[in-house]
Design an enzyme around this catalytic site. Structure first.
Site, short mmCIF file in Angstrom:
data_model
loop_
_atom_site.label_atom_id
_atom_site.label_comp_id
_atom_site.label_asym_id
_atom_site.label_seq_id
_atom_site.Cartn_x
_atom_site.Cartn_y
_atom_site.Cartn_z
N GLU A 278 0.83 -1.21 0.00
CA GLU A 278 0.00 0.00 0.00
C GLU A 278 0.86 1.25 0.00
OE1 GLU A 278 -3.09 -0.08 -0.55
OE2 GLU A 278 -3.29 -2.25 -0.38
N HIS A 281 2.18 2.33 -3.42
CA HIS A 281 1.30 3.20 -4.21
C HIS A 281 1.61 4.67 -3.91
CE1 HIS A 281 -1.14 0.12 -5.99
NE2 HIS A 281 -1.54 -0.37 -4.82
#
Length: 421
Positions: A278, A281
């Site tokens: 995550e 990103h």
């Protein structure tokens, strides 16, 4: 009117038959021979019951996905050709002479109608998910979320429609351009407030109780230059058995969030891999690339909607009971075209998303250097969500914003093999 309704029902029925044939008879989701017996083979990490449930649930979910979107378009079409949209407009105009109040009444009536028509389908989705133990939410809890969805969406719709039709009335030819310009700050504003105002309407967010794990996650976040002082956990086990974690928001409102189901079912190494993914990103600016791509698609979409509305009203206005696009009665046509264009653009946005997800996976494996934890994470995600490892081609094209589990495990193992060499 009867002819057009009959034709639309027939087209929808034939489309449903095709989808059923493709999902249940024509599609091929078997694992290629070279991957059988490997880490991506569900036979190696799922028992026979899980395998059966996974196949059955995936087919039901995919069938409902492909048939639900056209059903909403069908509702809008019926509202138009029966003249009901025109009647709702007259009713709204009779209640108030102020345009904003007319818009609120019309949007509320249309939203309520569509929600009631679609409710049986949404309820069926809920029951299916409940029967396969993906959803754990009580009916009262599910209904509460449905009501929150309705009112939040309705409030935003009133604002958006009032601005949109105000622009259409003032700038008939270039409204789409002005609407797009206004959508830029509005989209950024929504992303900024979502973590602190919208998300808490649905779930309760609390600081992560496991402080040792939080320290390790924040260490990765610091390396990624993510401005976060806390990791939040959310009690999703009351609603689902699925797993998830994410980084949301922009600027000072950025939040790192873990579902408690993820905390309960994954090991620490697996959680760190997910969080590194995550954060990948964030590091690779995917959120801003996503915003940029969304704005480009919005510009093209608004331009196409303007052209298609003009053509539809000019050519079929007598059938749709529309005299022009400036009247609120044309809103169902706008929403129908928006839905169709969004559905048609999904394959292209999914390609970009899958590429970004792969980059985030590779970033995470380089950060954690733990191939075993990465592979076992995707195996557990497959079990928890009863996902298909190798979905049919059309399902992947329209539904998968992430690479398939087969692809993810394969390139992670290739990375591990290359490192050993």
């Amino acid at each position: 009117m009867r002819k057009w309704l009959t034709v639309s029902v027939l087209i929808y029925f034939l489309y449903g038959l095709f989808v059923y044939w493709y999902i249940y008879m024509g599609a091929d989701s078997t694992l290629p021979a070279q991957f059988q017996g490997g880490s991506a083979d569900p036979n190696t990490f799922m028992n026979s019951r899980e395998l059966t449930l996974s196949q059955d649930y995936s087919k039901l979910r995919d069938f409902m996905f492909f048939t639900a979107a056209p059903f909403e378009w069908f509702i809008f079409f019926v509202v138009l050709v029966t003249g009901f949209a025109k009647k709702m407009q007259r009713w709204a105009e009779s209640i108030s002479r102020f345009f904003i109040l007319q818009t609120a009444v019309f949007v509320f009536a249309l939203s309520l109608l569509v929600t009631l028509c679609a409710f049986p389908l949404e309820w069926l989705r809920y029951k299916i998910s409940l029967s396969y133990h993906i959803t754990t939410q009580t009916f009262s809890g599910w209904m509460k979320d449905q009501l929150i969805d309705f009112w939040v969406n309705c409030a935003f719709m009133v604002l958006i429609v009032a601005v949109l039709y105000g622009l259409i009335r003032k700038f008939s030819r270039k409204w789409w351009l002005f609407a797009w310009i206004l959508s830029v700050p509005f989209s950024l504003f929504l992303m900024f407030i979502q973590p602190v105002l919208i998300d808490p309407l649905y779930n309760e967010f609390t600081p992560l109780k496991n402080k040792e794990l939080e320290t390790k996650i924040l260490a990765i976040a610091e390396e990624a230059n993510i401005p976060a002082d806390h990791v939040f956990e959310v009690n999703m086990s009351e609603k689902t058995n699925a797993l998830n974690a994410y980084v949301t928001g922009i600027g000072d409102n950025s939040r790192i969030v873990l579902w408690d189901t993820t905390l309960n079912k994954l090991s620490e190494d697996e959680i760190l891999f997910i969080m590194a993914h995550e954060m990948g990103h964030y590091v690779m600016k995917h959120i801003y690339i996503g915003i940029g791509g969304y704005l480009v698609l919005t510009l093209l979409g608004l331009y196409m909607i303007n052209r298609l509305m003009n053509f539809s009203i000019r050519r079929y206005g007598h059938i749709l009971k529309l005299d022009g696009k400036k009247q609120l009665a044309s809103l169902p046509l706008l929403l129908m075209l928006l839905g169709m264009l969004s559905f048609a653009s999904d394959p292209f946005s999914n390609i970009i998303s899958r590429h970004q997800e792969k980059d985030a996976d590779l970033y995470a494996i380089e950060m954690t250097e733990n191939t075993e934890a990465a592979v076992s994470t995707f195996q557990e995600l497959t079990r928890a969500g009863l996902s298909q490892v190798n979905p049919p081609a059309l399902v992947k094209v329209f539904r998968y914003s992430h690479p398939t589990i087969l692809e993810r495990i394969n390139y992670l193992e290739e990375w591990g093999s290359g490192r050993e060499e």
